[in-house]
Design a protein around this motif. Structure first.
Motif, short mmCIF file in Angstrom:
data_model
loop_
_atom_site.label_atom_id
_atom_site.label_comp_id
_atom_site.label_asym_id
_atom_site.label_seq_id
_atom_site.Cartn_x
_atom_site.Cartn_y
_atom_site.Cartn_z
N THR A 224 45.08 37.42 23.33
CA THR A 224 44.92 35.83 23.07
C THR A 224 43.49 35.64 24.01
OG1 THR A 224 47.38 35.28 22.48
CG2 THR A 224 45.72 33.92 23.59
N VAL A 225 42.51 34.56 24.19
CA VAL A 225 41.54 34.19 25.04
C VAL A 225 41.80 32.99 25.75
CG1 VAL A 225 39.33 34.36 25.12
CG2 VAL A 225 39.99 36.08 23.83
N VAL A 226 41.19 33.27 26.97
CA VAL A 226 41.34 31.45 27.37
C VAL A 226 40.55 32.16 27.78
CG1 VAL A 226 42.46 30.43 29.32
CG2 VAL A 226 44.04 31.48 27.89
N LEU A 227 40.02 29.64 27.54
CA LEU A 227 38.22 29.91 28.15
C LEU A 227 38.28 28.89 29.58
CD1 LEU A 227 36.83 28.66 25.26
CD2 LEU A 227 36.56 30.99 25.70
N LYS A 228 37.58 29.74 30.31
CA LYS A 228 37.45 29.37 31.43
C LYS A 228 36.02 28.58 31.89
CE LYS A 228 41.36 30.25 33.15
NZ LYS A 228 42.26 29.62 33.31
N GLU A 229 36.04 28.20 33.48
CA GLU A 229 34.65 27.86 33.64
C GLU A 229 33.82 28.94 33.26
OE1 GLU A 229 34.01 24.66 36.06
OE2 GLU A 229 35.88 23.57 35.89
N ALA A 230 34.58 29.89 34.58
CA ALA A 230 33.61 30.72 35.26
C ALA A 230 33.52 31.92 33.62
CB ALA A 230 34.00 31.35 36.36
N GLY A 231 33.87 31.87 32.64
CA GLY A 231 34.10 32.67 31.36
C GLY A 231 35.14 32.00 31.19
N TYR A 232 35.98 33.94 30.40
CA TYR A 232 36.81 33.78 29.66
C TYR A 232 38.15 34.89 29.91
CZ TYR A 232 35.31 38.14 28.28
OH TYR A 232 34.41 39.28 27.87
N GLU A 233 39.53 34.99 29.78
CA GLU A 233 40.28 35.39 30.74
C GLU A 233 41.57 35.93 29.10
OE1 GLU A 233 41.95 33.38 34.33
OE2 GLU A 233 40.87 33.63 35.02
N PHE A 234 41.86 36.60 29.28
CA PHE A 234 42.43 37.49 28.12
C PHE A 234 44.17 37.01 28.91
CE2 PHE A 234 39.41 39.82 27.07
CZ PHE A 234 39.72 40.14 25.82
N ILE A 235 45.78 36.70 28.27
CA ILE A 235 46.46 36.66 28.37
C ILE A 235 47.89 37.64 28.21
CG2 ILE A 235 48.74 35.54 27.88
CD1 ILE A 235 47.18 33.39 28.48
N LEU A 236 48.50 38.30 29.92
CA LEU A 236 48.95 38.87 30.25
C LEU A 236 51.12 38.20 29.74
CD1 LEU A 236 47.07 40.30 32.75
CD2 LEU A 236 48.62 41.85 31.66
N LYS A 237 51.50 38.50 28.87
CA LYS A 237 52.79 38.40 28.23
C LYS A 237 53.63 39.58 29.71
CE LYS A 237 53.73 36.16 25.58
NZ LYS A 237 54.57 34.64 25.72
N GLY A 238 54.85 39.06 30.39
CA GLY A 238 55.86 39.62 30.66
C GLY A 238 56.01 40.09 32.00
N GLY A 239 57.01 40.07 32.45
CA GLY A 239 57.15 40.19 34.24
C GLY A 239 56.25 41.55 34.04
N ASN A 240 56.82 41.65 35.89
CA ASN A 240 56.45 43.82 35.76
C ASN A 240 57.42 44.39 37.04
OD1 ASN A 240 54.53 42.77 38.10
ND2 ASN A 240 53.40 42.80 36.82
N TYR A 241 57.00 45.21 37.55
CA TYR A 241 58.54 45.60 39.16
C TYR A 241 57.67 44.91 40.37
CZ TYR A 241 54.95 48.98 39.78
OH TYR A 241 54.19 49.84 39.94
N ILE A 242 56.51 44.39 39.99
CA ILE A 242 55.89 43.56 40.94
C ILE A 242 56.02 42.45 41.22
CG2 ILE A 242 53.90 43.40 42.57
CD1 ILE A 242 53.26 45.69 42.17
#
Length: 75
Positions: free
Chosen positions: A27-45
């Motif tokens: 899943t891609v999210v368009l941002k003003e400075a380009g694009y980002e991908f969606i990360l799902k779920g938590g992690n140990y930090i």
């Protein structure tokens, strides 16, 4: 013992879905400075109280590398 905890139970009653890494998605999210991908779920930090819900997600620049990001291999 990890089997004795009640913290890792989904809303459907499934145990042990919490993982060590957040998962990259397509899943891609368009941002003003380009694009980002969606990360799902938590992690140990990340704090458990913020990431315990199955729909937790965040958007990250695809050039960011971190030991807490990964992929789920499905075959």
């Amino acid at each position: 013992d990890i089997d004795e905890t009640s913290l890792d139970i989904s809303q459907l009653g499934i145990h042990h879905l919490a993982g060590n890494i957040s998962e990259w998605t397509r899943t891609v999210v368009l941002k003003e400075a380009g694009y980002e991908f969606i990360l799902k779920g938590g992690n140990y930090i990340l704090p458990f109280n913020e990431t315990k819900h199955f729909d937790y997600k965040q958007s990250i620049n695809p050039n960011v590398k971190d030991k807490t990001f990964g992929i789920r291999v499905v075959y």
